[in-house]
Write an enzyme that holds these catalytic residues in place. Structure first.
Site, short mmCIF file in Angstrom:
data_model
loop_
_atom_site.label_atom_id
_atom_site.label_comp_id
_atom_site.label_asym_id
_atom_site.label_seq_id
_atom_site.Cartn_x
_atom_site.Cartn_y
_atom_site.Cartn_z
CG ASP A 84 2.59 -6.74 -6.07
OD1 ASP A 84 2.10 -6.47 -4.87
OD2 ASP A 84 2.08 -7.71 -7.03
CD GLU A 89 -2.86 -1.04 -0.02
OE1 GLU A 89 -3.08 -0.12 -0.39
OE2 GLU A 89 -3.16 -2.07 -0.43
#
Length: 415
Positions: free
Chosen positions: A359, A278
């Site tokens: 990611d 996030e």
């Protein structure tokens, strides 16, 4: 028949056909892979869990067919069926103020649409979600949420709608620019107030208790150079067993939110990896980029609407004789999805690109294996299909295919 009528019917037929075709492809693909767990997940996801994910996906996809039909029927009823013109005529006889009539016209369309969609929403929440063990919301909570959402929507949306309609009437040929500035200001204000004033109306947000996990997260935030107003745990379990994490707000109002369901199922290093993902969205400026893209697109759409308002074929082609600003506004946003549907893969591709980048950021800041483990648990616990149809995913999926995502993370772990 008006040429634009034919164009509208053709565009609607194409969008319905493509959506139905994609759904059928998705059904067949998921069903054909139902009995085989992908090799990358065999150690973490059982065949029974894979069956559940497939069946959950199939149930939601089948419901989407009915939703496509309902949406098309409502659109045709409002436009070519004369529904909008009937509503406008009825309101014009009762209200002298054009702005008030336009507000009532638009809100009437929204309320009617919501009422028609209500059975599908109830079926989704209380049949499908119940069947697969995800729904924890009571019917009373559903009613309370619906009432609160409608109330907040009215309190925030009606003044905005009044401002836009007033600008459309009073500010000449550049109304679209002024309305856009109001729209941008409204959205930025909403982003600032949502975490502290709106979200707490629906959920309880408690500061994370001191402990090892909080210390690890604070160290991660310091390492990433991220400052937030607070680290909170949200009682997401009172509505659903699905887990999630997010950060919201901007500037000094930023806060990090972890669902209690997420903390229940993930280990400390996995929570840290999910949070790093996030944070990757923040560090790579994905939120700002997406906002810029949305604001640019909205400016273009308002300019197009300004042009269409002067074209009689736009109104007559949709079986409308009233050329008011409110009618133009509601017509435009009703038919816009029909003409922009085929652009959806571009938006999905842009979103998946951001997910890969987040990611990659998480793999650098924490451990790729921790994120792999966390994602695998989330796929399992949320019954997310591991085998979506590739073309369906290209159109609709904002997140990358599970197998591609894990493969990239495994590569990053070995580098």
């Amino acid at each position: 028949m008006n040429t634009f009528t034919l164009i509208f019917i053709a565009a609607l037929a194409i969008s319905i056909s493509v959506r139905m075709w994609l759904g059928q492809r998705h059904l067949r693909f998921v069903a054909s892979h139902r009995n085989t767990v992908p090799a990358a997940f065999t150690d973490a996801i059982t065949l029974a869990q894979h069956h559940k994910a497939a069946d959950y996906t199939l149930a939601k996809t089948r419901l989407s067919f009915l939703q496509i039909i309902v949406e098309a029927a409502v659109l045709l009823a409002f436009t070519l069926g004369g529904g909008l013109q009937w509503l406008d005529t009825a309101l014009s006889g009762a209200y002298a103020s054009e702005i008030l009539r336009n507000i009532l016209l638009i809100t009437s369309v929204m309320v009617i649409g919501a009422i028609i969609e209500l059975p599908l929403d109830l079926y989704r929440k209380f049949v499908i979600e119940n069947r697969f063990g995800f729904n924890t919301m009571t019917f009373k909570r559903f009613l309370i949420d619906s009432f609160m959402q409608a109330t907040i929507g009215a309190l925030l949306g009606l003044p905005l709608l009044f401002a836009v309609l007033w600008l459309m009437q009073a500010s000449g040929s550049l109304w679209w620019l002024y309305a856009w500035l109001v729209w941008v200001g409204f959205n930025l204000t909403l982003l600032a107030i949502y975490p502290t004033f709106i979200a707490p109306l629906f959920n309880r947000f408690e500061p994370m208790e001191n402990g090892t996990l909080k210390s690890r997260i604070e160290q991660l935030l310091q390492k990433c150079g991220f400052t937030a107003q607070g680290l909170f745990v949200m009682d997401g379990s009172k509505r659903s067993s699905h887990g999630n994490a997010y950060f919201t707000g901007f500037g000094k109002t930023k806060r990090i939110v972890l669902f209690d369901t997420l903390l229940k199922h993930l280990e400390a290093d996995e929570v840290e990896a999910v949070l790093a993902h996030e944070l990757g969205h923040f560090k790579r400026r994905h939120v700002i980029k997406r906002m810029a893209w949305i604001f640019t697109a909205s400016l273009a759409f308002l300019w197009i609407l300004n042009w269409l308002m002067a074209q009689t074929w736009f109104f007559s082609g949709l079986n409308v004789t009233s050329h008011t600003t409110g009618m133009a506004l509601v017509l435009f946003f009703l038919v816009l999805p029909v003409f922009t549907f085929l652009l959806q893969p571009l938006s999905s591709l842009y979103s998946r690109k951001h997910e890969f980048e987040a990611d990659q950021y998480a793999a650098v800041q924490t451990r790729a294996h921790s994120l792999i483990s966390a994602l695998t648990k989330l796929y399992r616990d949320n019954a997310s299909t591991l085998t979506p149809d590739p073309l369906y995913a290209m159109f609709y999926n904002s997140h990358p295919d599970a197998q591609q995502r894990i493969a990239r993370l495994q590569t990053a772990a070995h580098n």
